[in-house]
Write a protein that holds these residues in place. Structure first.
Motif, PDB file in Angstrom:
ATOM      1  N   LEU A 133      20.266   5.747  43.630  1.00  0.00           N
ATOM      2  CA  LEU A 133      20.065   7.137  43.235  1.00  0.00           C
ATOM      3  C   LEU A 133      21.002   8.075  43.987  1.00  0.00           C
ATOM      4  CD1 LEU A 133      16.160   7.259  43.033  1.00  0.00           C
ATOM      5  CD2 LEU A 133      17.761   7.643  41.145  1.00  0.00           C
ATOM      6  N   THR A 134      21.380   7.693  45.185  1.00  0.00           N
ATOM      7  CA  THR A 134      22.324   8.486  45.969  1.00  0.00           C
ATOM      8  C   THR A 134      23.765   8.132  45.623  1.00  0.00           C
ATOM      9  OG1 THR A 134      20.720   8.534  47.777  1.00  0.00           O
ATOM     10  CG2 THR A 134      22.970   9.159  48.309  1.00  0.00           C
ATOM     11  N   VAL A 159      25.239   7.040  42.802  1.00  0.00           N
ATOM     12  CA  VAL A 159      25.792   7.506  41.521  1.00  0.00           C
ATOM     13  C   VAL A 159      26.309   8.954  41.619  1.00  0.00           C
ATOM     14  CG1 VAL A 159      25.264   7.984  39.102  1.00  0.00           C
ATOM     15  CG2 VAL A 159      24.455   5.868  40.166  1.00  0.00           C
ATOM     16  N   PRO A 160      25.533   9.911  42.145  1.00  0.00           N
ATOM     17  CA  PRO A 160      26.076  11.266  42.265  1.00  0.00           C
ATOM     18  C   PRO A 160      27.262  11.365  43.235  1.00  0.00           C
ATOM     19  CG  PRO A 160      23.692  11.283  42.487  1.00  0.00           C
ATOM     20  CD  PRO A 160      24.120   9.859  42.558  1.00  0.00           C
ATOM     21  N   THR A 183      17.746  14.045  42.510  1.00  0.00           N
ATOM     22  CA  THR A 183      17.508  12.804  41.768  1.00  0.00           C
ATOM     23  C   THR A 183      16.591  11.843  42.519  1.00  0.00           C
ATOM     24  OG1 THR A 183      19.551  11.836  42.674  1.00  0.00           O
ATOM     25  CG2 THR A 183      19.700  12.926  40.533  1.00  0.00           C
ATOM     26  N   THR A 184      16.443  12.038  43.814  1.00  0.00           N
ATOM     27  CA  THR A 184      15.619  11.135  44.631  1.00  0.00           C
ATOM     28  C   THR A 184      14.170  11.593  44.718  1.00  0.00           C
ATOM     29  OG1 THR A 184      17.569  10.562  45.944  1.00  0.00           O
ATOM     30  CG2 THR A 184      15.454  10.050  46.922  1.00  0.00           C
ATOM     31  N   ILE A 200      14.908   4.041  38.001  1.00  0.00           N
ATOM     32  CA  ILE A 200      16.111   4.847  38.236  1.00  0.00           C
ATOM     33  C   ILE A 200      16.258   5.892  37.135  1.00  0.00           C
ATOM     34  CG2 ILE A 200      18.623   4.779  38.466  1.00  0.00           C
ATOM     35  CD1 ILE A 200      17.173   3.444  40.775  1.00  0.00           C
ATOM     36  N   GLY A 201      16.015   5.475  35.891  1.00  0.00           N
ATOM     37  CA  GLY A 201      16.165   6.393  34.763  1.00  0.00           C
ATOM     38  C   GLY A 201      15.233   7.582  34.851  1.00  0.00           C
ATOM     39  N   SER A 227      13.948   8.898  37.538  1.00  0.00           N
ATOM     40  CA  SER A 227      14.376   9.748  38.646  1.00  0.00           C
ATOM     41  C   SER A 227      15.554  10.628  38.250  1.00  0.00           C
ATOM     42  CB  SER A 227      14.741   8.886  39.857  1.00  0.00           C
ATOM     43  OG  SER A 227      13.623   8.149  40.307  1.00  0.00           O
ATOM     44  N   PHE A 228      16.544  10.027  37.575  1.00  0.00           N
ATOM     45  CA  PHE A 228      17.692  10.819  37.127  1.00  0.00           C
ATOM     46  C   PHE A 228      17.286  11.847  36.077  1.00  0.00           C
ATOM     47  CE2 PHE A 228      20.578   7.423  38.791  1.00  0.00           C
ATOM     48  CZ  PHE A 228      21.349   8.256  39.585  1.00  0.00           C
ATOM     49  N   GLN A 229      16.410  11.466  35.176  1.00  0.00           N
ATOM     50  CA  GLN A 229      15.986  12.374  34.118  1.00  0.00           C
ATOM     51  C   GLN A 229      15.325  13.622  34.697  1.00  0.00           C
ATOM     52  OE1 GLN A 229      13.228  10.647  31.354  1.00  0.00           O
ATOM     53  NE2 GLN A 229      13.066  12.480  30.103  1.00  0.00           N
ATOM     54  N   LEU A 287      18.075  15.570  37.186  1.00  0.00           N
ATOM     55  CA  LEU A 287      19.164  16.215  36.454  1.00  0.00           C
ATOM     56  C   LEU A 287      18.649  17.203  35.414  1.00  0.00           C
ATOM     57  CD1 LEU A 287      21.610  13.197  35.977  1.00  0.00           C
ATOM     58  CD2 LEU A 287      21.651  14.981  37.722  1.00  0.00           C
TER      59      LEU A 287
END
Length: 226
Positions: free
Chosen positions: A19-20, A22-23, A65-66, A81-82, A84-86, A89
């Motif tokens: 999660l960290t 990717v950004p 995201t985390t 993961i999906g 968390s990003f959703q 973001l």
């Protein structure tokens, strides 16, 4: 708080690191580009300045995201993961607004003296969790963070100082292990781990402040995600 953060991070290490990571990928690209530039050149200086700004803003994105994963981990519930990003973001625009506000406020305060800049950072330390979880506007997120941290800013300062010192010491040790691409990758890997730790830590601090000041429990806090 440090113990709780460490337990949460190690319990879901792979997910939090991803999660960290990717950004922060654009930061790795810039670091590798800077390796091909002599330190005395203007291009190296420009890349260094851009890298510094990106580090700040992308670490803020990593916080956002985390958050979902950190709260689910505190609830002892699974997360993806999906998801968390959703969630993180989904609040990208106000999160960037809060990050810009914090950066400008801390920068202006630091022009006066270092201490005012640190005070501002402690005041607005939980502005991103506020923005993502409580969903107010940019200014309201900052004001809410200032209210939550009031009375606890010295504790937050001591906590952050300890984390920064440890991160700096590890960074110095890594710099002595090697340079070039290997050294850059080692530094980047440590930056990802330390940023992941910091992102989980801010979620824990926000949770504990809400508990201490408002008596709210983790289930009530996490209802916003349901």
């Amino acid at each position: 708080m440090l113990s709780k953060t460490f337990d949460l991070l190690t319990g879901h290490f792979g997910k939090f690191v991803l999660l960290t990571l990717v950004p922060m990928i654009p930061l790795l690209v810039l670091v590798l580009l800077a390796l091909g530039r002599p330190p005395a050149t203007a291009a190296f200086g420009v890349l260094g300045a851009i890298t510094g700004l990106l580090t700040f803003f992308l670490s803020i994105v990593a916080q956002a995201t985390t958050l979902y994963g950190a709260f689910q981990a505190m609830r002892r519930q699974p997360f993806t993961i999906g998801q968390s990003f959703q969630i993180g973001l989904g609040r990208a625009v106000p999160v960037f607004g809060v990050a810009l506000l914090i950066g400008l406020a801390a920068g202006l305060a630091s022009l006066l003296l270092l201490i005012p800049g640190l005070i501002v950072m402690c005041m607005y330390y939980v502005a991103i969790p506020v923005c993502v979880i409580e969903r107010p506007g940019v200014m309201a997120s900052a004001s809410r963070s200032a209210a939550l941290t009031k009375g606890y800013r010295w504790s937050i300062f001591g906590l952050l100082l300890l984390v920064w010192v440890i991160a700096a010491v590890v960074g110095i040790v890594l710099s002595r292990l090697g340079g070039g691409v290997v050294g850059a990758l080692l530094h980047f890997a440590w930056q990802i781990v330390s940023t992941a730790f910091g992102a989980v830590l801010v979620a824990v601090v926000y949770h504990d402040l809400r508990v201490a000041k408002e008596g709210i429990d983790i289930e009530s806090l996490a209802n916003v995600f349901d």
